[in-house]
Scaffold this motif. Sequence first.
Motif, PDB file in Angstrom:
ATOM      1  N   LEU A  18       0.846  -1.185   0.000  1.00  0.00           N
ATOM      2  CA  LEU A  18       0.000   0.000   0.000  1.00  0.00           C
ATOM      3  C   LEU A  18       0.888   1.244   0.000  1.00  0.00           C
ATOM      4  N   PRO A  19       0.387   2.386  -0.448  1.00  0.00           N
ATOM      5  CA  PRO A  19       1.198   3.607  -0.473  1.00  0.00           C
ATOM      6  C   PRO A  19       1.714   3.976   0.915  1.00  0.00           C
ATOM      7  N   GLU A  20       2.957   4.378   0.993  1.00  0.00           N
ATOM      8  CA  GLU A  20       3.560   4.748   2.270  1.00  0.00           C
ATOM      9  C   GLU A  20       2.870   5.964   2.881  1.00  0.00           C
ATOM     10  N   ASP A  21       2.381   6.858   2.010  1.00  0.00           N
ATOM     11  CA  ASP A  21       1.710   8.071   2.486  1.00  0.00           C
ATOM     12  C   ASP A  21       0.193   7.972   2.321  1.00  0.00           C
ATOM     13  N   ILE A  22      -0.340   6.799   2.589  1.00  0.00           N
ATOM     14  CA  ILE A  22      -1.770   6.563   2.406  1.00  0.00           C
ATOM     15  C   ILE A  22      -2.630   7.439   3.315  1.00  0.00           C
ATOM     16  N   GLU A  23      -2.030   7.996   4.351  1.00  0.00           N
ATOM     17  CA  GLU A  23      -2.801   8.859   5.257  1.00  0.00           C
ATOM     18  C   GLU A  23      -3.347  10.100   4.552  1.00  0.00           C
ATOM     19  N   LYS A  24      -2.839  10.386   3.341  1.00  0.00           N
ATOM     20  CA  LYS A  24      -3.359  11.518   2.570  1.00  0.00           C
ATOM     21  C   LYS A  24      -4.808  11.280   2.139  1.00  0.00           C
ATOM     22  N   CYS A  25      -5.197  10.020   2.101  1.00  0.00           N
ATOM     23  CA  CYS A  25      -6.588   9.684   1.756  1.00  0.00           C
ATOM     24  C   CYS A  25      -7.434   9.746   3.025  1.00  0.00           C
ATOM     25  N   GLN A  26      -7.527  10.913   3.593  1.00  0.00           N
ATOM     26  CA  GLN A  26      -8.144  11.093   4.900  1.00  0.00           C
ATOM     27  C   GLN A  26      -9.626  10.733   4.949  1.00  0.00           C
ATOM     28  N   LYS A  27     -10.288  10.731   3.803  1.00  0.00           N
ATOM     29  CA  LYS A  27     -11.727  10.479   3.806  1.00  0.00           C
ATOM     30  C   LYS A  27     -12.091   9.019   3.536  1.00  0.00           C
ATOM     31  N   LEU A  28     -11.091   8.166   3.414  1.00  0.00           N
ATOM     32  CA  LEU A  28     -11.352   6.748   3.163  1.00  0.00           C
ATOM     33  C   LEU A  28     -12.209   6.134   4.268  1.00  0.00           C
ATOM     34  N   GLN A  29     -13.291   5.471   3.846  1.00  0.00           N
ATOM     35  CA  GLN A  29     -14.184   4.811   4.794  1.00  0.00           C
ATOM     36  C   GLN A  29     -14.222   3.299   4.592  1.00  0.00           C
ATOM     37  N   LEU A  30     -14.075   2.871   3.344  1.00  0.00           N
ATOM     38  CA  LEU A  30     -14.152   1.446   3.035  1.00  0.00           C
ATOM     39  C   LEU A  30     -13.024   1.054   2.093  1.00  0.00           C
ATOM     40  N   MET A  31     -12.302  -0.012   2.450  1.00  0.00           N
ATOM     41  CA  MET A  31     -11.233  -0.531   1.599  1.00  0.00           C
ATOM     42  C   MET A  31     -11.403  -2.037   1.428  1.00  0.00           C
ATOM     43  N   ASN A  32     -11.297  -2.487   0.195  1.00  0.00           N
ATOM     44  CA  ASN A  32     -11.262  -3.922  -0.077  1.00  0.00           C
ATOM     45  C   ASN A  32      -9.939  -4.207  -0.776  1.00  0.00           C
ATOM     46  N   ILE A  33      -9.014  -4.843  -0.048  1.00  0.00           N
ATOM     47  CA  ILE A  33      -7.696  -5.144  -0.612  1.00  0.00           C
ATOM     48  C   ILE A  33      -7.454  -6.658  -0.631  1.00  0.00           C
ATOM     49  N   GLN A  34      -8.513  -7.423  -0.619  1.00  0.00           N
ATOM     50  CA  GLN A  34      -8.413  -8.882  -0.560  1.00  0.00           C
ATOM     51  C   GLN A  34      -7.666  -9.464  -1.762  1.00  0.00           C
ATOM     52  N   ASN A  35      -7.026 -10.608  -1.513  1.00  0.00           N
ATOM     53  CA  ASN A  35      -6.404 -11.404  -2.563  1.00  0.00           C
ATOM     54  C   ASN A  35      -5.390 -10.630  -3.403  1.00  0.00           C
ATOM     55  N   ASN A  36      -4.394 -10.081  -2.704  1.00  0.00           N
ATOM     56  CA  ASN A  36      -3.223  -9.485  -3.334  1.00  0.00           C
ATOM     57  C   ASN A  36      -1.984 -10.136  -2.703  1.00  0.00           C
ATOM     58  N   TYR A  37      -0.857  -9.434  -2.692  1.00  0.00           N
ATOM     59  CA  TYR A  37       0.371  -9.986  -2.103  1.00  0.00           C
ATOM     60  C   TYR A  37       0.944  -9.041  -1.046  1.00  0.00           C
ATOM     61  N   ILE A  38       0.061  -8.317  -0.384  1.00  0.00           N
ATOM     62  CA  ILE A  38       0.472  -7.327   0.610  1.00  0.00           C
ATOM     63  C   ILE A  38       0.803  -8.033   1.929  1.00  0.00           C
ATOM     64  N   ASN A  39       1.926  -7.648   2.556  1.00  0.00           N
ATOM     65  CA  ASN A  39       2.311  -8.323   3.807  1.00  0.00           C
ATOM     66  C   ASN A  39       2.530  -7.375   4.984  1.00  0.00           C
ATOM     67  N   PHE A  40       2.302  -6.070   4.768  1.00  0.00           N
ATOM     68  CA  PHE A  40       2.423  -5.145   5.899  1.00  0.00           C
ATOM     69  C   PHE A  40       1.601  -3.882   5.638  1.00  0.00           C
ATOM     70  N   PHE A  41       1.273  -3.191   6.730  1.00  0.00           N
ATOM     71  CA  PHE A  41       0.557  -1.923   6.640  1.00  0.00           C
ATOM     72  C   PHE A  41       1.553  -0.774   6.772  1.00  0.00           C
ATOM     73  N   PRO A  42       1.388   0.296   6.005  1.00  0.00           N
ATOM     74  CA  PRO A  42       2.287   1.449   6.117  1.00  0.00           C
ATOM     75  C   PRO A  42       2.273   2.023   7.531  1.00  0.00           C
ATOM     76  N   HIS A  43       3.330   2.711   7.869  1.00  0.00           N
ATOM     77  CA  HIS A  43       3.504   3.257   9.224  1.00  0.00           C
ATOM     78  C   HIS A  43       2.345   4.165   9.633  1.00  0.00           C
ATOM     79  N   ASN A  44       1.852   4.976   8.690  1.00  0.00           N
ATOM     80  CA  ASN A  44       0.808   5.952   9.020  1.00  0.00           C
ATOM     81  C   ASN A  44      -0.608   5.447   8.723  1.00  0.00           C
ATOM     82  N   PHE A  45      -0.749   4.157   8.560  1.00  0.00           N
ATOM     83  CA  PHE A  45      -2.061   3.603   8.213  1.00  0.00           C
ATOM     84  C   PHE A  45      -3.112   3.926   9.276  1.00  0.00           C
ATOM     85  N   THR A  46      -2.698   3.967  10.524  1.00  0.00           N
ATOM     86  CA  THR A  46      -3.643   4.221  11.615  1.00  0.00           C
ATOM     87  C   THR A  46      -4.157   5.659  11.632  1.00  0.00           C
ATOM     88  N   LYS A  47      -3.610   6.508  10.759  1.00  0.00           N
ATOM     89  CA  LYS A  47      -4.076   7.894  10.680  1.00  0.00           C
ATOM     90  C   LYS A  47      -5.301   8.046   9.772  1.00  0.00           C
TER      91      LYS A  47
END
Length: 297
Positions: free
Chosen positions: A232-261
């Motif tokens: 996922l993008p390292e600066d994903i916190e810029k998407c401040q209005k995100l309410q719903l994400m579906n990232i199923q069935n990819n090859y992602i193995n970690f959440f970016p540092h600022n994901f909790t923002k």
Amino acid sequence: MPFFKKKEPKKTKEQLEKEEEDKKAEEEKKILENEKQIEVAYRFLMQPEVQKFSDINKRVFLRKRGLTTDQIDQAFKRRDEKKESAQTGTEQQQITQQEQKASEENKSVLVYSETLEQKLATALKNGFLSIQKSNTTELSPKIFEVSNLKTLVASQNMLKEIPDAIGNLVNLRVVQLAECGLTNDVISDKLFSLPNLVELNLSKNKLTSIHLIVNLPELQRLDISYNNIVELPEDIEKCQKLQLMNIQNNYINFFPHNFTKLVNLKRILISGNQFEKEAEDALKSTGVEGLFKFLSQ
């Protein structure tokens, strides 16, 4: 004994007059019906929303609706007289060639063309256009002329590209491009600069990266499931209005540092990736709040 054909009784004057009246009535009925068809075609040609389409497409459309060549010609003649300008008529041979070519290459092409024109006319009014599963490989340039378009549904088409012209549709709020066989190199960056985009569906494609979504400040719903995305993008916190994400069935193995923002995130689907089991358990147990708590440890 010779056989003699029975002589039919002579018709009375009243009977002959009645037959003549019935014949005239039938002829008048045919004339009125013919006039009605011509008038319907004429009104269609005069509608403002169909003026942008070529005469060939208009003629093909009317032919498919059961009008005769003569009726169509009469309708065009009335249109030209009304506008007081001579316009070059379309040769019947051109129409026939276009129909034959469409039939030979793909019978659905002509249907799609007609349907698209109808839907574009509607889209001009309500801002909604769906060409889902229409067997097209290209987004018609005419789509990008509908400046008030708010919703574009083009899923389940094997699209060759998403062109730069997508950037013209600055009023777009919803874009659905699922199952289109898309790779990163055929999607214009302009898609990720639409200022009013609220929902983006790019699921079931062949994407490996989704970093440009951070340029969509209004994005609330994102579906990138069933792709080949590794992070996922390292600066994903810029998407401040995100309410719903579906990232199923990819090859992602970690959440970016600022994901909790992502403070407005209410739901996220993550199964089928390579996350830690503890992260998945936390999400299943107490939802996004539990996931954030786990990531903050």
